[in-house]
Design a protein around this motif. Structure first.
Motif, mmCIF file in Angstrom:
data_model
loop_
_atom_site.group_PDB
_atom_site.id
_atom_site.type_symbol
_atom_site.label_atom_id
_atom_site.label_comp_id
_atom_site.label_asym_id
_atom_site.label_seq_id
_atom_site.Cartn_x
_atom_site.Cartn_y
_atom_site.Cartn_z
ATOM 1 N N ARG A 139 0.680 -1.132 -0.048
ATOM 2 C CA ARG A 139 0.306 0.160 -0.171
ATOM 3 C C ARG A 139 0.852 0.893 -0.073
ATOM 4 O O ARG A 139 0.470 2.475 -0.609
ATOM 5 C CB ARG A 139 -1.239 0.206 1.178
ATOM 6 N N GLU A 140 1.562 1.014 0.898
ATOM 7 C CA GLU A 140 2.845 2.445 0.946
ATOM 8 C C GLU A 140 3.616 2.382 -0.548
ATOM 9 O O GLU A 140 3.333 3.841 -1.388
ATOM 10 C CB GLU A 140 4.191 2.322 1.725
ATOM 11 N N LYS A 141 3.700 1.169 -0.991
ATOM 12 C CA LYS A 141 4.599 1.539 -2.748
ATOM 13 C C LYS A 141 3.457 2.183 -3.595
ATOM 14 O O LYS A 141 3.876 3.007 -4.368
ATOM 15 C CB LYS A 141 4.705 0.395 -2.933
ATOM 16 N N ARG A 142 1.993 1.650 -3.488
ATOM 17 C CA ARG A 142 1.808 2.594 -4.316
ATOM 18 C C ARG A 142 1.100 3.937 -4.501
ATOM 19 O O ARG A 142 0.548 4.950 -4.947
ATOM 20 C CB ARG A 142 -0.107 1.702 -4.083
ATOM 21 N N ARG A 143 0.833 3.926 -2.837
ATOM 22 C CA ARG A 143 0.790 5.666 -2.232
ATOM 23 C C ARG A 143 1.977 6.629 -2.515
ATOM 24 O O ARG A 143 1.285 7.620 -3.319
ATOM 25 C CB ARG A 143 0.622 5.519 -0.774
ATOM 26 N N THR A 144 2.762 6.289 -2.734
ATOM 27 C CA THR A 144 3.896 6.361 -3.186
ATOM 28 C C THR A 144 4.144 7.022 -4.963
ATOM 29 O O THR A 144 4.446 8.030 -5.415
ATOM 30 C CB THR A 144 5.253 5.982 -2.796
ATOM 31 N N ALA A 145 3.747 5.661 -5.574
ATOM 32 C CA ALA A 145 3.698 5.820 -6.955
ATOM 33 C C ALA A 145 2.542 7.186 -7.349
ATOM 34 O O ALA A 145 2.579 7.605 -8.735
ATOM 35 C CB ALA A 145 3.361 4.910 -7.523
ATOM 36 N N MET A 146 1.777 6.865 -6.816
ATOM 37 C CA MET A 146 0.576 8.106 -7.182
ATOM 38 C C MET A 146 1.032 9.040 -6.700
ATOM 39 O O MET A 146 -0.323 9.919 -6.483
ATOM 40 C CB MET A 146 -0.707 7.433 -6.867
ATOM 41 N N GLY A 147 1.474 9.057 -5.706
ATOM 42 C CA GLY A 147 1.316 10.433 -5.744
ATOM 43 C C GLY A 147 0.434 11.336 -4.140
ATOM 44 O O GLY A 147 0.400 12.291 -4.514
ATOM 45 N N GLU A 148 0.007 10.107 -3.984
ATOM 46 C CA GLU A 148 -1.354 10.494 -2.156
ATOM 47 C C GLU A 148 -0.525 10.878 -0.995
ATOM 48 O O GLU A 148 0.343 10.052 -0.687
ATOM 49 C CB GLU A 148 -2.131 9.156 -2.234
ATOM 50 N N PRO A 149 -0.213 11.598 -0.762
ATOM 51 C CA PRO A 149 -0.528 11.971 1.091
ATOM 52 C C PRO A 149 -0.789 11.315 2.447
ATOM 53 O O PRO A 149 -0.093 10.854 3.349
ATOM 54 C CB PRO A 149 -0.691 13.394 1.064
ATOM 55 N N TYR A 150 -1.899 10.370 1.738
ATOM 56 C CA TYR A 150 -2.696 9.759 2.371
ATOM 57 C C TYR A 150 -3.602 8.746 1.797
ATOM 58 O O TYR A 150 -4.174 8.383 0.764
ATOM 59 C CB TYR A 150 -4.098 10.517 3.227
ATOM 60 N N ARG A 151 -2.606 7.065 2.367
ATOM 61 C CA ARG A 151 -3.685 5.756 1.495
ATOM 62 C C ARG A 151 -3.805 4.831 2.647
ATOM 63 O O ARG A 151 -3.405 4.122 3.501
ATOM 64 C CB ARG A 151 -2.819 5.964 0.289
ATOM 65 N N THR A 152 -4.896 4.222 2.928
ATOM 66 C CA THR A 152 -5.161 3.508 4.552
ATOM 67 C C THR A 152 -6.440 2.546 3.966
ATOM 68 O O THR A 152 -6.844 3.551 2.886
ATOM 69 C CB THR A 152 -5.065 4.217 5.649
ATOM 70 N N LEU A 153 -6.248 1.272 4.966
ATOM 71 C CA LEU A 153 -7.580 0.775 4.068
ATOM 72 C C LEU A 153 -8.854 1.388 4.902
ATOM 73 O O LEU A 153 -9.819 1.845 4.060
ATOM 74 C CB LEU A 153 -7.529 -0.685 4.670
ATOM 75 N N LEU A 154 -8.920 1.750 6.035
ATOM 76 C CA LEU A 154 -10.135 2.669 6.214
ATOM 77 C C LEU A 154 -10.466 4.090 5.505
ATOM 78 O O LEU A 154 -12.084 3.856 4.833
ATOM 79 C CB LEU A 154 -9.909 3.055 7.634
ATOM 80 N N GLY A 155 -10.111 4.627 4.828
ATOM 81 C CA GLY A 155 -9.997 5.347 4.054
ATOM 82 C C GLY A 155 -10.497 4.677 2.783
ATOM 83 O O GLY A 155 -11.345 5.502 1.777
ATOM 84 N N HIS A 156 -10.034 3.971 1.795
ATOM 85 C CA HIS A 156 -10.428 3.366 0.861
ATOM 86 C C HIS A 156 -12.190 2.823 1.199
ATOM 87 O O HIS A 156 -13.240 2.587 0.584
ATOM 88 C CB HIS A 156 -9.723 1.932 0.552
ATOM 89 N N PHE A 157 -11.423 2.001 2.077
ATOM 90 C CA PHE A 157 -13.570 1.953 2.288
ATOM 91 C C PHE A 157 -14.675 2.440 2.720
ATOM 92 O O PHE A 157 -15.889 2.859 2.344
ATOM 93 C CB PHE A 157 -13.766 0.669 4.063
ATOM 94 N N ARG A 158 -14.108 3.499 3.689
ATOM 95 C CA ARG A 158 -14.440 5.278 3.054
ATOM 96 C C ARG A 158 -15.107 6.043 2.494
ATOM 97 O O ARG A 158 -16.497 6.582 2.154
ATOM 98 C CB ARG A 158 -14.515 6.616 4.202
ATOM 99 N N HIS A 159 -13.780 5.710 1.409
ATOM 100 C CA HIS A 159 -13.901 6.844 -0.179
ATOM 101 C C HIS A 159 -15.377 6.065 -0.973
ATOM 102 O O HIS A 159 -16.197 6.507 -1.627
ATOM 103 C CB HIS A 159 -13.223 7.158 -0.824
ATOM 104 N N GLU A 160 -14.998 4.645 -0.857
ATOM 105 C CA GLU A 160 -15.949 3.921 -1.871
ATOM 106 C C GLU A 160 -16.969 4.012 -1.454
ATOM 107 O O GLU A 160 -18.086 3.244 -2.191
ATOM 108 C CB GLU A 160 -15.644 2.550 -1.892
ATOM 109 N N ILE A 161 -17.882 3.833 0.046
ATOM 110 C CA ILE A 161 -18.734 3.372 0.544
ATOM 111 C C ILE A 161 -19.562 4.836 0.171
ATOM 112 O O ILE A 161 -20.920 5.085 0.074
ATOM 113 C CB ILE A 161 -19.326 3.008 1.665
ATOM 114 N N GLY A 162 -18.862 6.008 0.546
ATOM 115 C CA GLY A 162 -19.048 7.020 -0.195
ATOM 116 C C GLY A 162 -19.897 7.288 -1.606
ATOM 117 O O GLY A 162 -21.101 7.868 -1.758
ATOM 118 N N HIS A 163 -19.684 6.524 -2.821
ATOM 119 C CA HIS A 163 -20.493 5.831 -4.274
ATOM 120 C C HIS A 163 -21.940 5.811 -3.796
ATOM 121 O O HIS A 163 -22.759 5.866 -4.595
ATOM 122 C CB HIS A 163 -19.857 5.498 -5.069
ATOM 123 N N TRP A 164 -21.677 4.516 -3.245
ATOM 124 C CA TRP A 164 -23.020 4.152 -3.450
ATOM 125 C C TRP A 164 -23.681 4.461 -2.360
ATOM 126 O O TRP A 164 -25.202 4.876 -2.590
ATOM 127 C CB TRP A 164 -22.800 2.822 -1.590
#
Length: 354
Positions: free
Chosen positions: A170-195
């Motif tokens: 996850r840290e590798k992906r965060r760095t590659a995508m230039g994201e200041p914040y990337r967590t599992l909980l953040g994924h869940f909260r973002h994706e459920i926002g679409h729902w």
């Protein structure tokens, strides 16, 4: 997140605990009462004991057997899964011990998501109840077919790549995508926002009100994402969006803002439980001073209450992390436009959007 105590001995316990270290009672979280229960085995079930114990029968969620859930269901009910796990559609291959360890991390994050959903009394519908109900698939890449799992949402189906539970990956992906914040909980909260955009905005009759705040969601979504990845962030995005990705499309702006609303409210709830008071000695104008003595989930709490307290608490958290040589836990600046968007989310979840 509130602090809990063991009903048997009053020892402080935490959300993920399954046993009290002082009195050795089994512990289980009961979501309807938002309480941790002390349990004693009685045959194939458990009886709640100690303070508030009423002798009711409880069973652990079936996923307790895999060490990934500590929530309980009524002992006389037919549902084997708790209110969080019944939304799971695909779980990792449990024959692989490494997958189980990653799934445990997934479920810890997912249960914290559901904690906030339940405190806000937001609607929850399974795929069995509705074709566009909420369902989760935790998937791994398939090297034999070349399938690469992408985290995302599609009409209530949320796919989370199992690799996101691997901290190094996850840290590798965060760095590659230039994201200041990337967590599992953040994924869940973002994706459920679409729902919840589907449930509360589209189906709730609030499209015009939402478009007035977040923009025209009828813009071609795929073209907008391609432009975002090809051209990079919008110039001056900091004044309008909470993150660079939020500027890609109004749907992503909504989901990112929704996720941040959850970051903020749950952390303030934790600050209240711990009795946090932020009162820097050099803050002569009380800009960074706050007493978190309000229920952040209450409908009567205003977005001004939330934002004022958050400004102070986030600054303190970032300063503490820097003292430990760690990254800022909240590396974001909330502009007036973003605060207005957070206010829309606040009103939406409390049913106040006109």
């Amino acid at each position: 997140m509130k602090l809990f105590s063991c009903p048997s001995c009053d020892q402080v316990v935490f959300f993920e605990n399954v046993v009290c270290e002082r009195c050795n009672h089994a512990l289980g979280y009961e979501p309807a009462s938002n309480a941790m229960l002390a349990l004693e085995p009685t045959g194939t079930a458990f009886t709640s004991v100690g303070r508030g114990g009423d002798g009711r029968q409880w069973r652990y969620c079936t996923n307790y057997d895999h060490g990934v859930c500590n929530w309980v269901v009524p002992g006389d009910g037919a549902e084997p899964f708790c209110v969080a796990c019944r939304h799971n559609l695909v779980v990792p291959n449990l024959a692989d011990a490494a997958n189980v360890a990653l799934w445990q991390k997934m479920e810890i994050a997912k249960r914290r998501l559901f904690y906030t959903l339940l405190q806000l009394n937001l609607p929850l519908v399974t795929r069995a109840e509705d074709a566009e109900g909420l369902g989760f698939e935790f998937l791994s890449n398939d090297p034999t077919s070349g399938q690469h799992v992408m985290t995302g949402h599609d009409d209530g189906l949320i796919v989370i790549a199992l690799a996101e539970a691997d901290d190094a990956e996850r840290e590798k992906r965060r760095t590659a995508m230039g994201e200041p914040y990337r967590t599992l909980l953040g994924h869940f909260r973002h994706e459920i926002g679409h729902w919840y955009w589907d449930r509360l905005v589209r189906d709730g009759g609030h499209l015009d009100a939402c478009r007035a705040v977040f923009g025209d969601d009828t813009l071609d979504y795929n073209a907008a994402l391609q432009a975002h990845y090809a051209n990079g962030p919008r110039p001056g995005w900091q004044g309008e969006y909470v993150s660079t990705y939020a500027g890609a499309h109004p749907w992503e702006d909504f989901a990112e803002t929704w996720a941040h609303y959850f970051h903020i409210t749950d952390t303030l709830d934790t600050g209240r439980a711990w009795g946090f008071v932020v009162n820097p000695r050099v803050d002569r104008e009380d800009v960074l001073t706050a007493m978190i003595n309000f229920n952040v989930f209450a409908p009567t709490t205003t977005i001004a209450n939330i934002s004022d307290a958050w400004l102070a608490l986030a600054a303190a958290l970032n300063a503490l992390n820097r003292s430990m040589g760690a990254a800022d836990p909240y590396p974001f600046v909330l502009s007036e436009t973003v605060l207005r968007k957070l206010g829309f989310i606040h009103d939406l979840v409390h049913g106040r959007v006109n």
